[in-house]
Design an enzyme around this catalytic site. Structure first.
Site, short mmCIF file in Angstrom:
data_model
loop_
_atom_site.label_atom_id
_atom_site.label_comp_id
_atom_site.label_asym_id
_atom_site.label_seq_id
_atom_site.Cartn_x
_atom_site.Cartn_y
_atom_site.Cartn_z
N SER A 145 0.87 -1.18 0.00
CA SER A 145 0.00 0.00 0.00
C SER A 145 0.90 1.23 0.00
O SER A 145 2.09 1.12 0.36
CB SER A 145 -0.85 -0.01 1.29
OG SER A 145 -1.48 1.23 1.50
N TYR A 158 -1.90 -0.63 10.50
CA TYR A 158 -2.00 -1.00 9.08
C TYR A 158 -0.74 -0.58 8.34
O TYR A 158 -0.17 -1.35 7.56
CB TYR A 158 -3.24 -0.33 8.47
CG TYR A 158 -3.50 -0.64 7.01
CD1 TYR A 158 -4.06 -1.86 6.63
CD2 TYR A 158 -3.19 0.29 6.02
CE1 TYR A 158 -4.31 -2.14 5.29
CE2 TYR A 158 -3.43 0.02 4.68
CZ TYR A 158 -4.00 -1.19 4.33
OH TYR A 158 -4.24 -1.47 3.00
P1 NAD Z 1 -11.66 -6.10 0.00
O1 NAD Z 1 -12.07 -6.03 1.43
O2 NAD Z 1 -12.63 -5.75 -1.07
O3 NAD Z 1 -11.06 -7.54 -0.35
C1 NAD Z 1 -10.18 -8.20 0.52
C2 NAD Z 1 -10.41 -9.70 0.40
O4 NAD Z 1 -9.50 -10.36 1.30
C3 NAD Z 1 -11.83 -10.11 0.83
O5 NAD Z 1 -12.40 -10.97 -0.14
C4 NAD Z 1 -11.62 -10.83 2.16
O6 NAD Z 1 -12.56 -11.85 2.42
C5 NAD Z 1 -10.20 -11.39 1.97
N1 NAD Z 1 -9.59 -11.73 3.24
C6 NAD Z 1 -9.58 -10.98 4.37
N2 NAD Z 1 -8.98 -11.65 5.36
C7 NAD Z 1 -8.58 -12.84 4.83
C8 NAD Z 1 -7.90 -13.97 5.36
N3 NAD Z 1 -7.54 -14.03 6.65
N4 NAD Z 1 -7.64 -15.02 4.54
C9 NAD Z 1 -8.04 -14.99 3.25
N5 NAD Z 1 -8.70 -13.96 2.68
C10 NAD Z 1 -8.96 -12.90 3.48
O7 NAD Z 1 -10.39 -5.15 -0.07
P2 NAD Z 1 -9.43 -4.69 -1.26
O8 NAD Z 1 -9.46 -3.22 -1.25
O9 NAD Z 1 -9.67 -5.46 -2.51
O10 NAD Z 1 -8.04 -5.13 -0.60
C11 NAD Z 1 -7.13 -6.02 -1.20
C12 NAD Z 1 -5.74 -5.66 -0.73
O11 NAD Z 1 -5.42 -4.35 -1.17
C13 NAD Z 1 -5.55 -5.66 0.79
O12 NAD Z 1 -4.31 -6.23 1.12
C14 NAD Z 1 -5.55 -4.18 1.13
O13 NAD Z 1 -4.85 -3.91 2.32
C15 NAD Z 1 -4.88 -3.62 -0.09
N6 NAD Z 1 -5.10 -2.20 -0.36
C16 NAD Z 1 -6.34 -1.73 -0.56
C17 NAD Z 1 -6.52 -0.37 -0.82
C18 NAD Z 1 -7.89 0.23 -1.04
O14 NAD Z 1 -8.01 1.46 -0.97
N7 NAD Z 1 -8.92 -0.55 -1.35
C19 NAD Z 1 -5.41 0.47 -0.87
C20 NAD Z 1 -4.13 -0.06 -0.67
C21 NAD Z 1 -3.99 -1.41 -0.42
#
Ligand code: NAD
Length: 254
Positions: A145, A158
């Site tokens: 991130s 985080y």
């Molecule tokens: P999201 O919540 O839409 O998807 C995350 C997925 O991870 C979900 O399907 C959830 O069920 C799964 N998950 C959570 N805990 C888990 C576990 N213990 N084992 C297996 N699966 C698990 O979120 P997203 O935005 O698609 O996030 C994906 C990645 O991107 C994450 O690592 C998040 O930190 C990172 N990220 C997101 C953003 C943002 O703004 N959306 C920005 C930077 C980084």
């Protein structure tokens, strides 16, 4: 079916594939002919896999809690038994359940975030590297991130977890550079997924303010993240390892 990135019949693991960035990446890999294993703690991933199969793509869901050693071991036993190899892994599962300043944070939240975001990536990388070494290499992309590159006010745990993902990425990249395994990280700013929608909770003012934090004046789309994941996973990025790629609308350029 397109195959411009050379993913035809490659075995690809995507964690956190039931929603958001992971789902979009799984769909993109499958559409390019890869054999995609969708792993997620949420059974909804089964529906994503089913919808891909119904389009004629190769996809299978395997329930997995990436923070649980036994669950991860079972996932990789499944991959070994089913495919006997792993070419590409996108370690993307992650959580964001914090909105307090550091001094007000709880140990429970600390443990949860570290378990999923750090231990989960570390556990999966261990299995991925062991599996890839048997077939001469592969490509790993971790979801860090912009919070892995700099400060994240009211999200210090985080931020610490994503800095740790960067540390795992760079260290493994150097350790396995001569073994044909490339390891890179993507560093998105705010992307329109459930994680973002939960944080904004339909507060239009907050949504506008979050968009305005980015020099481009808006948050990102999952497709704009997936393009980077596919690139870093492809042979076109053959000389790129240990990189942390911001996908951030200019945020880290300020
Ligand atoms: P999201 O919540 O839409 O998807 C995350 C997925 O991870 C979900 O399907 C959830 O069920 C799964 N998950 C959570 N805990 C888990 C576990 N213990 N084992 C297996 N699966 C698990 O979120 P997203 O935005 O698609 O996030 C994906 C990645 O991107 C994450 O690592 C998040 O930190 C990172 N990220 C997101 C953003 C943002 O703004 N959306 C920005 C930077 C980084």
């Amino acid at each position: 079916m397109g195959n411009q990135n050379g993913f035809l019949d490659k075995v690809v693991l995507v964690t956190g594939a039931a929603a958001g960035i992971g789902e979009a990446a799984a769909r993109a890999f499958a559409a390019q002919g890869a054999n995609v294993v969708l792993a997620d703690i949420d059974q909804e991933g089964e529906q994503v896999a089913k919808s891909l199969c119904s389009q004629g793509y190769q996809a299978v869901f395997h329930a997995c809690d990436v923070s649980n050693t036994a669950s991860v071991t079972t996932l990789f036993a499944f991959i070994q038994d089913t495919f006997g190899r792993l070419d590409i892994a996108f370690n993307n599962a992650g959580i964001d359940i914090e909105s307090t300043k550091l001094a007000d944070g709880s140990e429970d939240v600390f443990d949860k975030i570290m378990d999923v975001n750090v231990k989960g990536v570390w556990l999966c990388m261990q299995h991925e590297i062991q599996t890839m070494l048997k077939t001469g290499g592969g490509a790993i992309v971790n979801t860090a991130s912009v919070a892995g590159l700099g400060a994240a006010p009211k999200m210090s745990i985080y931020a610490a977890s994503k800095h740790a993902v960067v540390g795992l990425t760079k260290s493994a990249a150097v350790e396995y550079a001569k073994k044909g395994i490339r390891v890179n990280a993507i560093c998105p700013a705010v992307i329109d997924t459930n994680m973002y929608r939960r944080a904004v909770a339909s507060d239009a003012k907050k949504a506008l303010a979050i968009g305005a934090m980015h020099p481009v004046g808006r948050i990102g789309k999952v497709e704009e993240v997936v393009g980077a994941v596919l690139y870093l996973s492809s042979d076109a990025a053959g000389f790129t390892t240990g990189a942390t790629l911001p996908i951030d609308g200019g945020s880290t350029a300020i």
